[in-house]
Design an enzyme around this catalytic site. Structure first.
Site, PDB file in Angstrom:
ATOM      1  N   GLU A  93      -6.741   4.997   7.700  1.00  0.00           N
ATOM      2  CA  GLU A  93      -6.460   6.408   7.396  1.00  0.00           C
ATOM      3  C   GLU A  93      -7.646   7.048   6.693  1.00  0.00           C
ATOM      4  O   GLU A  93      -7.951   8.226   6.922  1.00  0.00           O
ATOM      5  CB  GLU A  93      -5.165   6.506   6.559  1.00  0.00           C
ATOM      6  CG  GLU A  93      -3.942   6.219   7.422  1.00  0.00           C
ATOM      7  CD  GLU A  93      -2.786   5.556   6.699  1.00  0.00           C
ATOM      8  OE1 GLU A  93      -2.731   5.578   5.452  1.00  0.00           O
ATOM      9  OE2 GLU A  93      -1.905   5.001   7.396  1.00  0.00           O
TER      10      GLU A  93
ATOM     11  N   GLU B  89      -5.357  -4.641  10.540  1.00  0.00           N
ATOM     12  CA  GLU B  89      -4.333  -3.617  10.736  1.00  0.00           C
ATOM     13  C   GLU B  89      -4.596  -2.848  12.033  1.00  0.00           C
ATOM     14  O   GLU B  89      -5.376  -1.885  12.048  1.00  0.00           O
ATOM     15  CB  GLU B  89      -4.353  -2.625   9.564  1.00  0.00           C
ATOM     16  CG  GLU B  89      -4.037  -3.247   8.228  1.00  0.00           C
ATOM     17  CD  GLU B  89      -3.426  -2.228   7.261  1.00  0.00           C
ATOM     18  OE1 GLU B  89      -2.386  -2.547   6.690  1.00  0.00           O
ATOM     19  OE2 GLU B  89      -3.968  -1.133   7.115  1.00  0.00           O
TER      20      GLU B  89
ATOM     21  N   HIS C  10      -9.396   1.554   4.659  1.00  0.00           N
ATOM     22  CA  HIS C  10      -8.148   1.706   5.422  1.00  0.00           C
ATOM     23  C   HIS C  10      -8.394   2.665   6.593  1.00  0.00           C
ATOM     24  O   HIS C  10      -9.167   3.622   6.474  1.00  0.00           O
ATOM     25  CB  HIS C  10      -7.035   2.239   4.517  1.00  0.00           C
ATOM     26  CG  HIS C  10      -5.694   2.142   5.143  1.00  0.00           C
ATOM     27  ND1 HIS C  10      -5.260   3.051   6.079  1.00  0.00           N
ATOM     28  CD2 HIS C  10      -4.708   1.220   5.010  1.00  0.00           C
ATOM     29  CE1 HIS C  10      -4.046   2.675   6.485  1.00  0.00           C
ATOM     30  NE2 HIS C  10      -3.692   1.582   5.859  1.00  0.00           N
TER      31      HIS C  10
ATOM     32  N   LYS D 121       0.194   4.234  -0.242  1.00  0.00           N
ATOM     33  CA  LYS D 121      -0.402   5.446   0.356  1.00  0.00           C
ATOM     34  C   LYS D 121      -0.115   6.650  -0.549  1.00  0.00           C
ATOM     35  O   LYS D 121      -0.143   6.499  -1.765  1.00  0.00           O
ATOM     36  CB  LYS D 121       0.111   5.632   1.779  1.00  0.00           C
ATOM     37  CG  LYS D 121      -0.034   4.338   2.609  1.00  0.00           C
ATOM     38  CD  LYS D 121       0.151   4.511   4.059  1.00  0.00           C
ATOM     39  CE  LYS D 121      -0.065   3.176   4.765  1.00  0.00           C
ATOM     40  NZ  LYS D 121       0.027   3.280   6.205  1.00  0.00           N
TER      41      LYS D 121
ATOM     42  N   GLY E 178       2.691   2.463  10.696  1.00  0.00           N
ATOM     43  CA  GLY E 178       3.655   3.546  10.513  1.00  0.00           C
ATOM     44  C   GLY E 178       4.374   3.946  11.796  1.00  0.00           C
ATOM     45  O   GLY E 178       5.037   4.979  11.847  1.00  0.00           O
TER      46      GLY E 178
ATOM     47  N   ASN F 290       0.879  -1.170   0.000  1.00  0.00           N
ATOM     48  CA  ASN F 290       0.000   0.000   0.000  1.00  0.00           C
ATOM     49  C   ASN F 290       0.916   1.218   0.000  1.00  0.00           C
ATOM     50  O   ASN F 290       1.484   1.556   1.025  1.00  0.00           O
ATOM     51  CB  ASN F 290      -0.893  -0.012   1.249  1.00  0.00           C
ATOM     52  CG  ASN F 290      -1.730   1.263   1.373  1.00  0.00           C
ATOM     53  OD1 ASN F 290      -1.778   2.063   0.451  1.00  0.00           O
ATOM     54  ND2 ASN F 290      -2.371   1.439   2.520  1.00  0.00           N
TER      55      ASN F 290
ATOM     56  N   SER G  53       3.462  -1.982  10.240  1.00  0.00           N
ATOM     57  CA  SER G  53       4.917  -2.073  10.447  1.00  0.00           C
ATOM     58  C   SER G  53       5.479  -3.463  10.146  1.00  0.00           C
ATOM     59  O   SER G  53       6.446  -3.880  10.773  1.00  0.00           O
ATOM     60  CB  SER G  53       5.293  -1.634  11.870  1.00  0.00           C
ATOM     61  OG  SER G  53       4.943  -0.280  12.072  1.00  0.00           O
TER      62      SER G  53
HETATM   63  P1  13P Z   1       3.129   0.440   7.581  1.00  0.00           P
HETATM   64  O1  13P Z   1       3.620  -0.874   7.020  1.00  0.00           O
HETATM   65  O2  13P Z   1       3.892   1.623   7.038  1.00  0.00           O
HETATM   66  O3  13P Z   1       3.024   0.420   9.063  1.00  0.00           O
HETATM   67  O4  13P Z   1       1.639   0.632   7.022  1.00  0.00           O
HETATM   68  C1  13P Z   1       0.747  -0.416   7.164  1.00  0.00           C
HETATM   69  C2  13P Z   1      -0.482  -0.080   6.420  1.00  0.00           C
HETATM   70  O5  13P Z   1      -1.220   0.808   6.808  1.00  0.00           O
HETATM   71  C3  13P Z   1      -0.768  -0.822   5.192  1.00  0.00           C
HETATM   72  O6  13P Z   1      -2.041  -0.552   4.730  1.00  0.00           O
END
Ligand code: 13P
Length: 250
Positions: free
Chosen positions: A96, A166, A94, A11, A172, A9, A212
């Site tokens: 976010e 997640e 997601h 982002k 992150g 992903n 992560s």
């Molecule tokens: P990270 O791997 O950067 O923690 O992000 C995970 C994520 O949100 C994947 O959708």
């Protein structure tokens, strides 16, 4: 259990102009993969990503879609537009987008139905915040998220949905869930699916862990019985790291 899928992903990272070469790098680095390999990119990167992945084992996904077919929705992108480009996967719900873009369990459900109707594979994200974990309501919350996500989705379609667990506190932050913490929730998700449908449907659903996940911690997580892959943020932006995770998924 479900088919192994490692999905990046991106982002809001990478430019359209660097996408073609980067996806080619991923294709090279992941040759011989024993799992499905997916790069989910920003909308504007999808065309060069699809071009670079054409004829290879790598599949391309979007990071969102709109639940309506077309119309006056300025700035939105429909499932038909994604299919027309040659996109195969789409991330839905997601954390976010739930936090910053008013995504709710209801819009998530509508988007899953639209994706399935258009033969896109939905990767549906669920997960708890740190406060929710500390309050001891992780399982209740995840159960509600799964039930609402799968509302009115028939058994014959349910196994086409990919679920990504997640935990928000692990995204992150460099703070990964332990292998056991991740397995506990992924196993619980499979039980909820078994109760909603049956054991066989639940066994066929791919359940990913995300948060992560990186080249160092992926092997332990992916070895767990109920973890069938990963949704990778930061580590998907470097082809060698992403390839290490792909190699661990078999
Ligand atoms: P990270 O791997 O950067 O923690 O992000 C995970 C994520 O949100 C994947 O959708």
């Amino acid at each position: 259990m479900g088919k192994y899928i490692i999905a990046g992903n991106w982002k809001m990272n990478k430019l359209p102009s660097e996408t073609y070469d980067f996806v080619k790098e991923v294709v090279e680095a992941t040759k011989g993969a024993e799992c499905e390999v997916v790069c989910c990119t920003p909308y504007v990167c999808l065309a060069p990503a699809v071009e670079a992945a054409k004829g290879t084992h790598v599949k391309i996904g979007a990071e969102n879609l709109h639940f309506e077919d077309s119309g006056a929705y300025t700035g939105e992108v429909s499932a038909d537009m994604l299919v027309d480009l040659g996109v195969d996967y789409v991330i839905i719900g997601h954390s976010e987008r739930r936090a910053y873009n008013n995504e709710t369990d209801e819009t998530v459900n509508k988007k899953i139905k639209k994706a399935l109707a258009k033969c896109l594979v939905p990767i549906v994200c669920v997960g708890e915040s740190l406060e929710e974990r500390e309050a001891g309501i992780t399982m209740d919350l995840i159960t509600i998220q799964i039930k609402k996500a799968f509302a009115e989705i028939p058994a014959e379609d349910a196994a086409k949905v990919v679920v990504a667990y997640e935990p928000i506190w692990a995204i992150g932050t460099g703070k990964t869930a332990t292998d056991d913490q991740a397995e506990e929730v992924c196993g619980a998700i499979r039980k909820v699916l078994a109760a909603l449908y049956n054991e066989s449907v639940a066994a066929d659903v791919t359940i990913q862990y995300g948060g992560s996940m990186n080249a160092k911690n992926c092997a332990g997580l992916l070895a767990k019985e109920n973890i069938d892959g990963g949704l990778i943020g930061g580590a998907s932006l470097k082809a060698p790291d992403f390839a290490t995770i792909v190699a661990a998924a078999k």
